[in-house]
Design a protein around this motif. Sequence first.
Motif, PDB file in Angstrom:
ATOM      1  N   GLU A 218       0.743  -1.274   0.059  1.00 14.56           N
ATOM      2  CA  GLU A 218       0.017   0.162  -0.034  1.00 14.56           C
ATOM      3  C   GLU A 218       0.789   1.314   0.045  1.00 14.56           C
ATOM      4  O   GLU A 218       0.417   2.210  -0.808  1.00 14.56           O
ATOM      5  CB  GLU A 218      -0.863  -0.179   1.223  1.00 14.56           C
ATOM      6  CG  GLU A 218      -1.988  -1.165   1.197  1.00 14.56           C
ATOM      7  CD  GLU A 218      -2.792  -1.003   2.439  1.00 14.56           C
ATOM      8  OE1 GLU A 218      -2.466  -0.381   3.513  1.00 14.56           O
ATOM      9  OE2 GLU A 218      -3.932  -1.968   2.582  1.00 14.56           O
ATOM     10  N   ARG A 219       1.839   1.228   0.897  1.00 14.66           N
ATOM     11  CA  ARG A 219       2.927   2.317   0.794  1.00 14.66           C
ATOM     12  C   ARG A 219       3.432   2.764  -0.462  1.00 14.66           C
ATOM     13  O   ARG A 219       3.727   3.736  -1.060  1.00 14.66           O
ATOM     14  CB  ARG A 219       3.808   2.259   1.861  1.00 14.66           C
ATOM     15  CG  ARG A 219       3.385   2.593   3.363  1.00 14.66           C
ATOM     16  CD  ARG A 219       4.480   2.906   4.313  1.00 14.66           C
ATOM     17  NE  ARG A 219       5.147   1.510   4.717  1.00 14.66           N
ATOM     18  CZ  ARG A 219       4.470   0.876   5.537  1.00 14.66           C
ATOM     19  NH1 ARG A 219       3.537   0.997   6.284  1.00 14.66           N
ATOM     20  NH2 ARG A 219       5.081  -0.541   5.864  1.00 14.66           N
ATOM     21  N   GLN A 220       3.833   1.485  -1.246  1.00 16.58           N
ATOM     22  CA  GLN A 220       4.433   1.674  -2.464  1.00 16.58           C
ATOM     23  C   GLN A 220       3.641   2.432  -3.581  1.00 16.58           C
ATOM     24  O   GLN A 220       3.921   3.121  -4.336  1.00 16.58           O
ATOM     25  CB  GLN A 220       4.816   0.208  -3.171  1.00 16.58           C
ATOM     26  CG  GLN A 220       6.289  -0.294  -1.961  1.00 16.58           C
ATOM     27  CD  GLN A 220       7.320   0.521  -2.183  1.00 16.58           C
ATOM     28  OE1 GLN A 220       7.571   1.387  -2.804  1.00 16.58           O
ATOM     29  NE2 GLN A 220       8.396   0.281  -1.361  1.00 16.58           N
ATOM     30  N   ALA A 221       2.290   1.893  -3.543  1.00 15.32           N
ATOM     31  CA  ALA A 221       1.392   2.444  -4.398  1.00 15.32           C
ATOM     32  C   ALA A 221       1.011   3.971  -4.016  1.00 15.32           C
ATOM     33  O   ALA A 221       0.949   4.602  -4.841  1.00 15.32           O
ATOM     34  CB  ALA A 221       0.009   1.564  -4.382  1.00 15.32           C
ATOM     35  N   GLN A 222       0.934   4.212  -2.726  1.00 14.86           N
ATOM     36  CA  GLN A 222       0.771   5.512  -2.304  1.00 14.86           C
ATOM     37  C   GLN A 222       1.826   6.486  -2.820  1.00 14.86           C
ATOM     38  O   GLN A 222       1.453   7.604  -3.321  1.00 14.86           O
ATOM     39  CB  GLN A 222       0.412   5.680  -0.782  1.00 14.86           C
ATOM     40  CG  GLN A 222       0.067   6.947  -0.171  1.00 14.86           C
ATOM     41  CD  GLN A 222      -1.237   7.589  -0.563  1.00 14.86           C
ATOM     42  OE1 GLN A 222      -2.075   6.532  -0.765  1.00 14.86           O
ATOM     43  NE2 GLN A 222      -1.241   8.617  -0.628  1.00 14.86           N
ATOM     44  N   ARG A 223       3.206   5.900  -2.771  1.00  8.65           N
ATOM     45  CA  ARG A 223       4.311   6.949  -3.098  1.00  8.65           C
ATOM     46  C   ARG A 223       4.083   7.309  -4.467  1.00  8.65           C
ATOM     47  O   ARG A 223       4.593   8.427  -4.884  1.00  8.65           O
ATOM     48  CB  ARG A 223       5.568   6.082  -2.917  1.00  8.65           C
ATOM     49  CG  ARG A 223       6.208   6.054  -1.577  1.00  8.65           C
ATOM     50  CD  ARG A 223       7.333   5.263  -1.347  1.00  8.65           C
ATOM     51  NE  ARG A 223       8.342   5.539  -2.186  1.00  8.65           N
ATOM     52  CZ  ARG A 223       9.449   4.892  -2.344  1.00  8.65           C
ATOM     53  NH1 ARG A 223       9.474   3.856  -1.663  1.00  8.65           N
ATOM     54  NH2 ARG A 223      10.396   5.339  -3.270  1.00  8.65           N
TER      55      ARG A 223
END
Length: 169
Positions: free
Chosen positions: A146-151
């Motif tokens: 999720e953090r990778q996609a949010q970045r």
Amino acid sequence: MQPISCNQTLAVATHRIFPPDLNEHQTVFGGKLLSLVDDSASVAAVRLTHAKVVTASLDHINFLVPFQLDNIISMEAYVSGTGHRSLEVFAKLIGEDLMTGKRFLGFTCFLTYVLSTPQAASLPTVRPVTKEQRYVCAGYLQRYQERQAQRASEQALINHVNLDSPFQP
């Protein structure tokens, strides 16, 4: 590399709430809580890495119950997942009313720390010990993704942020 137990990274701190900590609602200012968490949770990160780390993000922030005067805040944080250069720390703030002894969960979040200088080897994995740790650690990969996609979406925003002041000619 041998896994390290979450308990070996555990950081614990206790803070008493005083009038300067309060906002206009007579509850602890949210920024004060975030500062407390980042300061103390970094201890858990360094216990795992034995190296300098920098805060990359705070997410899944939950202000659950407000902290007030005559409360103490007990902060507990431990590493809940590791990557190659980054690691995740879970933090919770438990409140206690000093007059009644009643305890409550007031705040939770996850913090991501990144090694400030590259290391030759990957970070060790963590091994959960308690029921809570097993649950929290089991969700690490999903939160990481999720953090990778949010970045990616945040980078699009950053690319569109105007740095010129609207008051400059």
